[in-house]
Enzyme design. Structure first.
Site, mmCIF file in Angstrom:
data_model
loop_
_atom_site.group_PDB
_atom_site.id
_atom_site.type_symbol
_atom_site.label_atom_id
_atom_site.label_comp_id
_atom_site.label_asym_id
_atom_site.label_seq_id
_atom_site.Cartn_x
_atom_site.Cartn_y
_atom_site.Cartn_z
ATOM 1 N N ASP A 14 0.667 -1.169 0.000
ATOM 2 C CA ASP A 14 0.041 0.014 0.070
ATOM 3 C C ASP A 14 0.919 1.250 -0.147
ATOM 4 O OD1 ASP A 14 -2.234 1.468 0.022
ATOM 5 O OD2 ASP A 14 -2.897 1.053 2.097
ATOM 6 N N ASN A 63 -10.881 -2.670 -5.944
ATOM 7 C CA ASN A 63 -10.173 -1.670 -6.720
ATOM 8 C C ASN A 63 -10.581 -1.249 -8.187
ATOM 9 O OD1 ASN A 63 -6.961 -2.981 -5.748
ATOM 10 N ND2 ASN A 63 -8.181 -1.219 -4.714
HETATM 11 C C1 FPP Z 1 -1.700 0.536 -3.217
HETATM 12 O O1 FPP Z 1 -1.329 1.740 -3.687
HETATM 13 C C2 FPP Z 1 -1.363 -0.444 -4.406
HETATM 14 C C3 FPP Z 1 -2.218 -1.241 -5.228
HETATM 15 C C4 FPP Z 1 -3.446 -0.739 -5.828
HETATM 16 C C5 FPP Z 1 -1.913 -2.669 -5.228
HETATM 17 C C6 FPP Z 1 -0.249 -2.802 -5.507
HETATM 18 C C7 FPP Z 1 0.096 -2.464 -6.877
HETATM 19 C C8 FPP Z 1 1.204 -2.427 -7.223
HETATM 20 C C9 FPP Z 1 2.337 -2.826 -6.606
HETATM 21 C C10 FPP Z 1 1.620 -2.010 -8.654
HETATM 22 C C11 FPP Z 1 1.413 -3.088 -9.953
HETATM 23 C C12 FPP Z 1 1.429 -4.345 -9.535
HETATM 24 C C13 FPP Z 1 1.791 -5.261 -10.326
HETATM 25 C C14 FPP Z 1 1.969 -6.732 -10.056
HETATM 26 C C15 FPP Z 1 2.224 -4.797 -11.614
HETATM 27 P P1 FPP Z 1 -2.520 2.787 -3.472
HETATM 28 O O2 FPP Z 1 -2.752 3.309 -4.912
HETATM 29 O O3 FPP Z 1 -3.649 2.273 -2.827
HETATM 30 O O4 FPP Z 1 -1.636 3.959 -2.718
HETATM 31 P P2 FPP Z 1 -2.451 5.125 -1.814
HETATM 32 O O5 FPP Z 1 -3.069 4.364 -0.554
HETATM 33 O O6 FPP Z 1 -1.211 6.016 -1.278
HETATM 34 O O7 FPP Z 1 -3.228 5.864 -2.521
#
Ligand code: FPP
Length: 227
Positions: A14, A63
């Site tokens: 996250d 998501n």
């Molecule tokens: C959380 O950050 C992240 C996700 C949506 C899941 C993890 C995704 C990745 C590590 C990148 C792509 C993955 C692959 C396998 C190619 P967030 O967007 O919720 O962050 P925030 O809470 O700061 O907004």
């Protein structure tokens, strides 16, 4: 006291969006950088003596609510990243698996996922499970639906076996970015796991930090309800 053994590690990755925002970038830049972190962590897990499985929360059933451009970006990134990642899987002897409802993705992405799974199936150093279009409540409800068709008592074992994730308890669950939530991640499989929350945003997370977390974990007193 005997040290705890770490076989199954799970991570809620996250903080990609906040990492990007702090630097004045668009959110998707954070996802790109976050994908690089996965490579470093996979290498660490493959080289670790006891870790057999690492499950990473990459895309939840919730998501889809994100802006379309971000969802589209994540889908494209996943496809591109997996193809590139094949070299990493071969280099570190890592097997690629998924948990979640892959049928919800485009046929092209499903094909890429199937192909990477097939090409890495023989690797034995570590299994990397990406949770994709995954929601724990949905997983449990589907398992219960299957069991209800059989005329027999439902037990912990039979329900556990019916889940998408093979029934293996998770020893340690790490969540980055300072949030203290499970977000519908592996509710059943985390029943007895140790939790660790770090403020580090996922793109800044490193193998060194993971090592300090594991060091903390191996000295914890796990009682599993006993004394
Ligand atoms: C959380 O950050 C992240 C996700 C949506 C899941 C993890 C995704 C990745 C590590 C990148 C792509 C993955 C692959 C396998 C190619 P967030 O967007 O919720 O962050 P925030 O809470 O700061 O907004």
């Amino acid at each position: 006291m005997e040290k705890n053994r770490l076989q199954h590690l799970a991570i809620i990755m996250d903080g990609n969006g906040r990492w990007a925002k702090e630097r004045g970038y668009i959110r998707t830049k954070g996802h790109e950088k976050g994908a690089d972190t996965i490579r470093e962590i996979t290498k660490y897990c493959a080289e670790h003596k006891t870790i057999e499985t690492v499950t990473l929360y990459a895309f939840s059933t919730e998501n889809w609510k994100r802006p379309k451009y971000e969802v589209d970006f994540l889908m494209k990134l996943l496809d591109r990243w997996l193809k590139k990642e094949l070299t990493t899987y071969h280099k570190f002897g890592a097997k690629f698996e998924t948990v979640g409802n892959i049928e919800g993705f485009s046929p092209k992405l499903q094909e890429t996922i199937a192909s990477i799974k097939e090409q890495t199936a023989h690797h034995t150093n570590v299994t990397q499970i990406l949770a994709l279009n995954y929601g724990s409540r949905e997983e449990i409800a589907k398992a219960a639906t299957q069991l209800a068709k059989r005329d027999e008592e439902i037990t912990e074992e039979s329900l556990g076996a019916e889940l998408n994730t093979p029934y293996t308890d998770i020893d340690l669950m790490v969540r980055t970015s300072g949030e203290h939530r499970l977000s519908n991640f592996l509710l059943w499989q985390l029943s007895y796991s140790e939790f660790f929350f770090t403020k580090t945003l996922w793109p800044d997370f490193t193998a060194e930090e993971l090592e300090t977390i594991i060091e903390d974990y191996i000295h914890r007193n796990r009682r599993f309800g006993g004394v």
